[in-house]
Scaffold this motif. Sequence first.
Motif, PDB file in Angstrom:
ATOM      1  N   THR A 117       0.861  -1.197   0.023  1.00  0.00           N
ATOM      2  CA  THR A 117      -0.029  -0.161  -0.116  1.00  0.00           C
ATOM      3  C   THR A 117       0.872   1.248  -0.163  1.00  0.00           C
ATOM      4  N   ALA A 118       2.103   1.319   0.707  1.00  0.00           N
ATOM      5  CA  ALA A 118       2.938   2.394   0.872  1.00  0.00           C
ATOM      6  C   ALA A 118       3.411   2.663  -0.520  1.00  0.00           C
ATOM      7  N   PHE A 119       3.999   1.358  -0.950  1.00  0.00           N
ATOM      8  CA  PHE A 119       4.818   1.684  -2.562  1.00  0.00           C
ATOM      9  C   PHE A 119       3.831   2.088  -3.485  1.00  0.00           C
ATOM     10  N   ARG A 120       2.618   1.554  -3.557  1.00  0.00           N
ATOM     11  CA  ARG A 120       1.626   1.799  -4.631  1.00  0.00           C
ATOM     12  C   ARG A 120       1.339   3.385  -4.368  1.00  0.00           C
ATOM     13  N   ASN A 121       1.017   3.791  -3.268  1.00  0.00           N
ATOM     14  CA  ASN A 121       0.517   5.051  -3.232  1.00  0.00           C
ATOM     15  C   ASN A 121       1.415   6.112  -2.924  1.00  0.00           C
ATOM     16  N   GLY A 122       2.716   5.739  -2.594  1.00  0.00           N
ATOM     17  CA  GLY A 122       3.783   6.573  -2.481  1.00  0.00           C
ATOM     18  C   GLY A 122       4.336   7.025  -4.093  1.00  0.00           C
ATOM     19  N   THR A 123       4.284   6.095  -5.027  1.00  0.00           N
ATOM     20  CA  THR A 123       4.538   6.208  -6.369  1.00  0.00           C
ATOM     21  C   THR A 123       3.683   7.118  -6.838  1.00  0.00           C
ATOM     22  N   LEU A 124       2.046   6.773  -6.666  1.00  0.00           N
ATOM     23  CA  LEU A 124       1.377   7.888  -7.156  1.00  0.00           C
ATOM     24  C   LEU A 124       1.587   9.218  -6.597  1.00  0.00           C
ATOM     25  N   GLN A 125       1.785   9.260  -5.430  1.00  0.00           N
ATOM     26  CA  GLN A 125       2.052  10.684  -4.788  1.00  0.00           C
ATOM     27  C   GLN A 125       3.137  11.560  -5.527  1.00  0.00           C
ATOM     28  N   GLY A 126       4.334  10.337  -6.074  1.00  0.00           N
ATOM     29  CA  GLY A 126       5.328  10.975  -6.795  1.00  0.00           C
ATOM     30  C   GLY A 126       5.086  11.506  -8.006  1.00  0.00           C
ATOM     31  N   ALA A 127       4.230  10.911  -8.849  1.00  0.00           N
ATOM     32  CA  ALA A 127       3.564  11.433 -10.001  1.00  0.00           C
ATOM     33  C   ALA A 127       2.846  12.608  -9.711  1.00  0.00           C
ATOM     34  N   TYR A 128       2.104  12.825  -8.698  1.00  0.00           N
ATOM     35  CA  TYR A 128       1.117  13.825  -8.423  1.00  0.00           C
ATOM     36  C   TYR A 128       2.557  15.256  -8.244  1.00  0.00           C
ATOM     37  N   LEU A 129       3.549  14.770  -7.841  1.00  0.00           N
ATOM     38  CA  LEU A 129       4.508  15.849  -7.436  1.00  0.00           C
ATOM     39  C   LEU A 129       5.013  16.329  -8.733  1.00  0.00           C
ATOM     40  N   ILE A 130       5.217  15.388  -9.628  1.00  0.00           N
ATOM     41  CA  ILE A 130       5.735  15.921 -10.804  1.00  0.00           C
ATOM     42  C   ILE A 130       4.787  16.664 -11.734  1.00  0.00           C
TER      43      ILE A 130
END
Length: 193
Positions: A117-130
């Motif tokens: 859950t942390a990896f999936r959602n943390g990756t999504l949040q990295g994309a939101y940051l981009i």
Amino acid sequence: MLDDSALDKLFRTARTQNAWTAKPISDDTLREIYELAKFGPTSANSSPARFVFLRGQEAREKLLPALSAGNVAKTMSAAVTVIVAYDPAFFEHLPTLFPQVDARAWFAGNAALAEETAFRNGTLQGAYLIMAARALGLDTGPMSGFDRAIVDRAFFAQTGWKSNFLLNLGEGDPAALFPRNPRLTFDEACLIL
Ligand SMILES: Cc1cc2nc3c(=O)[nH]c(=O)nc-3n(C[C@H](O)[C@H](O)[C@H](O)COP(=O)(O)O)c2cc1C
């Protein structure tokens, strides 16, 4: 709907940059990026991403030994490099972030589910940051070419956070761009069932 120039800036003409001008980024702008990106959706509003903005010389030198050779010059010359990380213990915030149910109980004691859950959602949040950075007029350069274990030892020994990918931010120097590579067509990448 956003107009064409906004869509260009976010997607069609936005590029992954390989070199940077000397233009700096203020702390206020870094905060603005986060204040947009934080609203991107995550499962149970879990918000596991953690962002470490490296600007100073000392912070960069700490990162240097972890970088693969091809990523050194571009990272050392970017205005800011973000360590996009996640907190494996993100669920401790769920009583505040998702108070409707006892969502903490879904993850506490289930390390595999918490990690996924942390990896999936943390990756999504990295994309939101981009996309937030692009929306504010910045260029970006994501990188996975680095040693995560070295970064985690150097930066996260106290917190237990884990690095996911790195993100250079700044004003790109278009002279260093490769030609845009093709993308898969709709028919190659998508199904409508
Ligand atoms: C998660 C991720 C990791 C990447 N790792 C690297 C890297 O280590 N070094 C690098 O030079 N580019 C890296 N890239 C850049 C990609 O090659 C680039 O985004 C892709 O080719 C699209 O380029 P464009 O945005 O200019 O079309 C990475 C991109 C992403 C999203």
